[in-house]
Write a protein that holds these residues in place. Structure first.
Motif, PDB file in Angstrom:
ATOM      1  N   UNK A 113       0.818  -1.213   0.000  1.00  0.00           N
ATOM      2  CA  UNK A 113       0.000   0.000   0.000  1.00  0.00           C
ATOM      3  C   UNK A 113       0.852   1.265   0.000  1.00  0.00           C
ATOM      4  N   UNK A 114       2.092   1.149   0.498  1.00  0.00           N
ATOM      5  CA  UNK A 114       2.923   2.332   0.655  1.00  0.00           C
ATOM      6  C   UNK A 114       3.789   2.643  -0.565  1.00  0.00           C
ATOM      7  N   UNK A 115       4.327   1.604  -1.187  1.00  0.00           N
ATOM      8  CA  UNK A 115       5.284   1.845  -2.257  1.00  0.00           C
ATOM      9  C   UNK A 115       5.463   0.585  -3.102  1.00  0.00           C
ATOM     10  N   UNK A 116       6.424   0.657  -4.038  1.00  0.00           N
ATOM     11  CA  UNK A 116       6.744  -0.519  -4.856  1.00  0.00           C
ATOM     12  C   UNK A 116       8.231  -0.481  -5.189  1.00  0.00           C
ATOM     13  N   UNK A 117       8.758  -1.643  -5.607  1.00  0.00           N
ATOM     14  CA  UNK A 117      10.177  -1.735  -5.958  1.00  0.00           C
ATOM     15  C   UNK A 117      10.362  -2.763  -7.053  1.00  0.00           C
ATOM     16  N   UNK A 118      11.103  -2.397  -8.101  1.00  0.00           N
ATOM     17  CA  UNK A 118      11.454  -3.343  -9.142  1.00  0.00           C
ATOM     18  C   UNK A 118      12.529  -4.293  -8.628  1.00  0.00           C
ATOM     19  N   UNK A 119      12.338  -5.581  -8.852  1.00  0.00           N
ATOM     20  CA  UNK A 119      13.259  -6.573  -8.289  1.00  0.00           C
ATOM     21  C   UNK A 119      13.695  -7.598  -9.337  1.00  0.00           C
ATOM     22  N   UNK A 120      14.784  -8.284  -9.014  1.00  0.00           N
ATOM     23  CA  UNK A 120      15.192  -9.485  -9.744  1.00  0.00           C
ATOM     24  C   UNK A 120      15.026 -10.642  -8.776  1.00  0.00           C
ATOM     25  N   UNK A 121      14.084 -11.516  -9.068  1.00  0.00           N
ATOM     26  CA  UNK A 121      13.824 -12.663  -8.204  1.00  0.00           C
ATOM     27  C   UNK A 121      14.790 -13.776  -8.597  1.00  0.00           C
TER      28      UNK A 121
END
Length: 409
Positions: A113-121
């Motif tokens: 709900x607060x933010x997002x982050x692009x990741x490499x899983x």
């Protein structure tokens, strides 16, 4: 005992030195040598230590050497490794290879709900070495993967945890996209938080079960996106790399840890230039000071030179005497410099007093590499180069007339 060495020791340890100009000159000579040794030791030990620490951090996270499919190229969504020509058992049998781990990666977005982050899983298998990774953990553990079913545990970086305001046991939704298909949603539980101090890693990578990546990438149960190969000694990476390439197949390629992040590799290479430059500067300073010491000692002991010539000593013998005398003066400086320099480095090594900004230096404390060969080489090198540098100015002795020297006051 040869005359030059005998006489140089006699004047070096003479009590007369305590009551004349020699006392000040000897102190200056020893001080310059000690400072040169201290600065050189700190430069070499911290420079090599930084290079080694950064390389080890890169390698311990993603392997000293990585094998990927040529279809992956620079994409973070790994393609399946081609089995044709790939011989994992032969790779494991190479003496310097410590372990081999399978993995597969896919990109996604973690959001709440607060933010997002692009990741490499990064999907890891049951062969993942959690003990090697333990040095990076600041909280919790790594996912316990069995490759049977789906493990919904993940370990994230401290950077991602801070950005998304996450802590251990929190849940987080991750969105993965597939071409021409609806996004895939997965809900994970945070079981660990790590920190490598390597910005390119901490900003992106999340560790989880490899079966999630297999499902998203439509891979079969036994397929993988790559292999992380860990060596017993990172210094052997250039020697072992060609050997490993023989067993990876024609449709796969191998990549060294430092090659994955060329900007870090370029930054590391600057250390060699800086180390060489500082050592050269300190060597010049030490040599100039030692030459000045020799010249002043020759002037101060002009009477002694005249007397030695009158007694039949050759110019060569007298030159050797004063060169030996000057080198003997240097030895306490070498000993004190090594004692202080190594002492300071040991304090830093065990207590990490001097801190660094990891965003700029990739490590949080100044690393130290106490290599006995490097330490010995610095002292021996300074002593040898100083001895050679003293040869030319010592020819001033041949210009001194015995008659005028004895009258010299």
């Amino acid at each position: 005992m040869k005359f030059p060495l005998y006489f140089s020791r006699k004047i070096a340890f003479s009590k007369d030195n305590k009551n004349n100009l020699s006392r000040v000159i000897i102190f200056i000579g020893r001080l310059s040598v000690a400072l040169g040794i201290i600065v050189s030791l700190i430069t070499v030990s911290t420079g090599f230590g930084s290079k080694k620490a950064i390389k080890e951090r890169l390698a311990d996270f993603s392997g000293h050497i990585t094998i990927k499919s040529t279809r992956s190229n620079s994409s973070y969504n790994t393609s399946v490794l081609d089995n044709q020509g790939l011989d994992i058992q032969k790779i494991k049998q190479i003496p310097d290879v410590e372990s081999v781990q399978k993995y597969a990666t896919v990109t996604g977005i973690m959001r709440n709900e607060n933010s997002f982050a692009g990741i490499i899983f990064k999907g890891i298998g049951k062969d993942f070495d959690s003990l090697r990774f333990k040095k990076f953990l600041i909280e919790g553990t790594t996912p316990k993967v069995t490759e049977v079913g789906f493990n919904n545990s993940v370990t994230i970086s401290q950077k991602i945890a801070n950005d998304l305001h996450l802590k251990l046991k929190d849940s987080i939704v991750t969105v993965f996209s597939k071409a021409d298909q609806k996004p895939i949603y997965r809900k994970f539980e945070i079981v660990g938080i790590y920190k490598t101090d390597i910005k390119m890693i901490d900003d992106q990578f999340v560790l989880g079960g490899i079966n999630h990546v297999r499902k998203i990438q439509d891979m079969k149960a036994n397929e993988m996106g790559g292999l992380d190969i860990f060596l017993k000694d990172i210094n052997n990476i250039d020697k072992d790399f060609p050997e490993i390439e023989k067993f990876i197949g024609y449709k796969n390629y191998a990549e060294k840890a430092t090659e994955k992040y060329p900007q870090i590799n370029d930054w590391i290479s600057i250390f060699d230039t800086n180390i060489a430059l500082i050592i050269i500067i300190m060597l010049i300073v030490v040599v100039i000071n030692i030459i000045m010491v020799l010249l002043i000692l020759i002037i101060e002991r002009t009477n002694s030179i005249g007397l030695l010539k009158t007694l039949g000593a050759s110019n060569s013998q007298i030159r050797k005497t004063f060169i030996n005398y000057t080198l003997i003066i240097m030895i306490p400086g070498l000993l004190y410099g090594n004692a202080i320099g190594i002492g300071l480095l040991l304090i830093q090594k065990f207590f990490g007093i001097i801190k660094l900004n990891p965003e700029n230096y990739y490590v949080s404390t100044v690393p130290v590499d106490l290599n006995p060969l490097a330490i010995t080489s610095i002292s021996v090198g300074i002593l040898i180069i100083s001895g050679l540098a003293l040869i030319i100015p010592s020819y001033l002795i041949s210009k001194i007339s015995p008659v005028k020297a004895i009258k010299y006051n």
